[in-house]
Design a protein around this motif. Structure first.
Motif, PDB file in Angstrom:
ATOM      1  N   TRP A  73     -32.312  89.552  35.613  1.00 44.60           N
ATOM      2  CA  TRP A  73     -33.700  89.798  35.984  1.00 44.60           C
ATOM      3  C   TRP A  73     -34.550  88.543  35.849  1.00 44.60           C
ATOM      4  O   TRP A  73     -34.444  87.809  34.871  1.00 44.60           O
ATOM      5  N   MET A 128     -35.342  91.366  40.945  1.00 43.02           N
ATOM      6  CA  MET A 128     -36.686  91.870  41.140  1.00 43.02           C
ATOM      7  C   MET A 128     -37.680  90.994  40.392  1.00 43.02           C
ATOM      8  O   MET A 128     -37.305  90.202  39.539  1.00 43.02           O
ATOM      9  N   GLY A 161     -26.933  90.567  38.652  1.00 37.77           N
ATOM     10  CA  GLY A 161     -27.625  91.702  38.069  1.00 37.77           C
ATOM     11  C   GLY A 161     -28.693  91.334  37.070  1.00 37.77           C
ATOM     12  O   GLY A 161     -29.341  92.214  36.505  1.00 37.77           O
ATOM     13  N   THR A 192     -32.578  88.574  47.362  1.00 36.14           N
ATOM     14  CA  THR A 192     -32.410  89.533  48.454  1.00 36.14           C
ATOM     15  C   THR A 192     -32.616  90.981  48.029  1.00 36.14           C
ATOM     16  O   THR A 192     -32.729  91.854  48.884  1.00 36.14           O
ATOM     17  N   GLY A 193     -32.651  91.258  46.760  1.00 40.28           N
ATOM     18  CA  GLY A 193     -32.767  92.636  46.283  1.00 40.28           C
ATOM     19  C   GLY A 193     -34.200  93.137  46.355  1.00 40.28           C
ATOM     20  O   GLY A 193     -35.113  92.437  46.800  1.00 40.28           O
ATOM     21  N   PRO A 194     -34.438  94.361  45.911  1.00 45.78           N
ATOM     22  CA  PRO A 194     -35.790  94.924  45.912  1.00 45.78           C
ATOM     23  C   PRO A 194     -36.690  94.188  44.929  1.00 45.78           C
ATOM     24  O   PRO A 194     -36.236  93.693  43.898  1.00 45.78           O
TER      25      PRO A 194
END
Length: 245
Positions: free
Chosen positions: A111, A2, A109, A168-170
């Motif tokens: 950030w 994100m 995972g 690709t994540g939110p």
């Protein structure tokens, strides 16, 4: 993965015991130092082109002379729990390439957090007058970014470039209106605006001199006129101007 934009905290990312942290374009190193103090178990690395950071730093913080646009980075895949990028508008030629390198070096995972000023400067209560110099100030940086190939309008393209880099994540965003001057009613933001005014007034020549002379080919007299008008605008209490941040 994100991204987040700005907050009055050191970070917005919901970090859980980060062990390896990278601060790109660390500048004076103040963010890296504060983060290292707040997270004593983390190893914090700040990189920059200029060796202007202090010598006395927390034992878990270090600085490296490095260019974030030299690809590939020397870090191996899956190195960092958290990468922090702030204040690099006008500095990076290929943001998508930079973000791709961040993605490679983040652990699964991990950030990536981005914090940047946005354009244009706007009026909080009403649109700024058509003849207000803040419109000219924004146009100067937009044109300089176009000529250099190093955009000052990064926030407008974050999602596009992050997706292009492979995230690709939110995506999570947050933003504030950073006051220019002490017009805000809230005591906290009034104080922030006063410090922002001081920062702008002291840094105007540094912000404008290189891009106006070396990129836009202005004469010194033209720059002096622009900066005089900007100083007047900074001190004009009727504008209620702010930077989107």
């Amino acid at each position: 993965m994100m991204y987040v934009a700005f907050n009055n905290k050191l970070h917005l990312a919901p970090l859980e015991n980060p062990q390896k942290v990278l601060d790109l374009g660390t500048g004076t190193g103040i963010w890296a130092i504060d983060f290292a103090d707040e997270h004593p178990s983390a190893e914090v690395i700040g990189t920059d082109l200029s060796p202007i950071q202090p010598v006395w730093v927390p034992p878990n913080c270090k600085f490296e002379l490095d260019n974030c646009e030299d690809y590939p980075w020397t870090y191996v895949d899956d190195t960092f729990d958290y990468i922090h990028v702030r204040g690099l508008v006008g500095c990076v030629r290929d943001w998508e390439r930079l973000y791709a390198e961040c993605l490679r070096c983040l652990k699964p995972g991990g950030w990536l957090e981005l914090q940047e000023f946005a354009l244009p400067i706007a009026g909080n209560d009403a649109p700024l007058p058509a003849d207000c110099v803040w419109h000219d100030w924004g146009a100067v940086f937009r044109e300089a970014g176009r000529r250099m190939g190093r955009s000052f309008e990064v926030a407008d393209h974050w999602e596009e470039w992050l997706r292009g880099a492979g995230f690709t994540g939110p995506l999570r965003t947050d933003s504030v209106r950073l006051p220019i001057g002490a017009w805000a009613a809230d005591p906290k933001w009034k104080e922030v605006g006063m410090f922002n005014r001081l920062s702008l007034e002291q840094g105007l020549e540094g912000f404008a001199m290189y891009i106006c002379t070396q990129v836009l080919c202005w004469q010194p007299e033209e720059i002096a006129v622009l900066l005089a008008k900007v100083r007047q605008a900074i001190r004009n209490p009727s504008y209620h101007a702010y930077y989107p941040l």
